[in-house]
Design a protein around this motif. Structure first.
Motif, PDB file in Angstrom:
ATOM      1  N   PRO A 273       4.972  12.977   1.015  1.00 15.59           N
ATOM      2  CA  PRO A 273       5.757  11.807   0.955  1.00 15.59           C
ATOM      3  C   PRO A 273       5.149  10.305   1.162  1.00 15.59           C
ATOM      4  N   LEU A 274       5.493   9.675   0.464  1.00 17.69           N
ATOM      5  CA  LEU A 274       4.868   8.276   0.738  1.00 17.69           C
ATOM      6  C   LEU A 274       5.262   7.582   2.117  1.00 17.69           C
ATOM      7  N   ALA A 275       6.236   7.992   2.855  1.00 17.98           N
ATOM      8  CA  ALA A 275       6.678   7.459   3.936  1.00 17.98           C
ATOM      9  C   ALA A 275       5.669   7.921   4.989  1.00 17.98           C
ATOM     10  N   GLN A 276       4.599   8.925   4.718  1.00 21.86           N
ATOM     11  CA  GLN A 276       3.705   9.134   5.926  1.00 21.86           C
ATOM     12  C   GLN A 276       2.200   9.430   5.321  1.00 21.86           C
ATOM     13  N   PRO A 277       1.786   7.995   4.960  1.00 22.12           N
ATOM     14  CA  PRO A 277       0.254   7.966   4.352  1.00 22.12           C
ATOM     15  C   PRO A 277      -0.658   8.584   5.214  1.00 22.12           C
ATOM     16  N   LEU A 278      -1.551   9.056   4.561  1.00 24.22           N
ATOM     17  CA  LEU A 278      -2.874   9.344   5.694  1.00 24.22           C
ATOM     18  C   LEU A 278      -3.863   8.034   5.949  1.00 24.22           C
ATOM     19  N   THR A 279      -4.026   8.088   7.354  1.00 20.82           N
ATOM     20  CA  THR A 279      -4.727   7.081   7.845  1.00 20.82           C
ATOM     21  C   THR A 279      -6.273   7.357   8.159  1.00 20.82           C
ATOM     22  N   THR A 280      -6.561   8.747   7.907  1.00 17.78           N
ATOM     23  CA  THR A 280      -7.886   9.305   8.606  1.00 17.78           C
ATOM     24  C   THR A 280      -8.871   9.285   7.336  1.00 17.78           C
ATOM     25  N   PHE A 281      -8.795   8.756   6.467  1.00 10.90           N
ATOM     26  CA  PHE A 281      -9.538   8.838   5.208  1.00 10.90           C
ATOM     27  C   PHE A 281     -10.707   7.476   5.734  1.00 10.90           C
TER      28      PHE A 281
ATOM     29  N   TRP B 153      -0.685  10.318  -0.309  1.00 11.53           N
ATOM     30  CA  TRP B 153      -0.856   8.890  -0.105  1.00 11.53           C
ATOM     31  C   TRP B 153      -1.632   8.628   1.030  1.00 11.53           C
ATOM     32  N   LEU B 154      -2.689   7.601   0.506  1.00 11.30           N
ATOM     33  CA  LEU B 154      -3.636   7.080   1.272  1.00 11.30           C
ATOM     34  C   LEU B 154      -3.434   5.786   1.864  1.00 11.30           C
ATOM     35  N   ALA B 155      -3.228   5.523   3.086  1.00 10.58           N
ATOM     36  CA  ALA B 155      -3.259   4.031   3.697  1.00 10.58           C
ATOM     37  C   ALA B 155      -4.504   3.264   3.795  1.00 10.58           C
ATOM     38  N   PRO B 156      -4.741   2.348   3.159  1.00  8.37           N
ATOM     39  CA  PRO B 156      -6.024   1.453   3.132  1.00  8.37           C
ATOM     40  C   PRO B 156      -6.101   0.999   4.410  1.00  8.37           C
ATOM     41  N   PRO B 157      -7.389   0.729   4.830  1.00 10.92           N
ATOM     42  CA  PRO B 157      -7.787   0.186   6.280  1.00 10.92           C
ATOM     43  C   PRO B 157      -7.019  -0.917   6.605  1.00 10.92           C
ATOM     44  N   PRO B 158      -6.454  -1.127   7.738  1.00 11.53           N
ATOM     45  CA  PRO B 158      -5.734  -2.344   8.309  1.00 11.53           C
ATOM     46  C   PRO B 158      -6.257  -3.785   8.142  1.00 11.53           C
TER      47      PRO B 158
END
Length: 108
Positions: A13-21, A98-103
């Motif tokens: 799901p889009l609701a939980q994008p990965l932040t570990t990449f 989904w991947l979350a880009p770096p903050p």
């Protein structure tokens, strides 16, 4: 690597994008995100290049693509062999996520 995980098309799901990449800019016009697939736990890499071709021609330029901070949709591209993978699919386990880009953003 986890070759015991069979190929299965699965969307996370889009609701939980990965932040570990790990996100890296590799020279001019190339961004790579490297990490572990949430389905097979294999290492996978997603590459965005300055000009990416889509069905109707070149897509928009890389500069500005990540300015909005929105998660990016990717598919597993691991090189591990997974049982029952269709012959026309060359790599991956079938997972899309989904991947979350770096903050702090991505400086190109």
């Amino acid at each position: 690597m986890s070759a015991i995980v069979p190929y299965e098309e699965k969307s996370f799901p889009l609701a939980q994008p990965l932040t570990t990449f790990l996100w890296e800019v590799r020279g001019l016009g190339r961004v790579e995100a490297t990490g572990e697939c949430p389905q097979c736990q294999c290492s996978t890499v997603k590459v965005w290049q300055e000009i990416q071709y889509v069905a109707k021609g070149p897509a928009k330029p890389l500069r500005g693509l990540f300015d909005d901070g929105k998660p990016r949709f990717v598919m597993c591209q691991c090189t591990t062999w997974h049982a029952r993978r269709p012959t026309q699919v060359l790599d991956g386990c079938g997972a899309s996520f989904w991947l979350a880009p770096p903050p702090q953003g991505i400086s190109l």
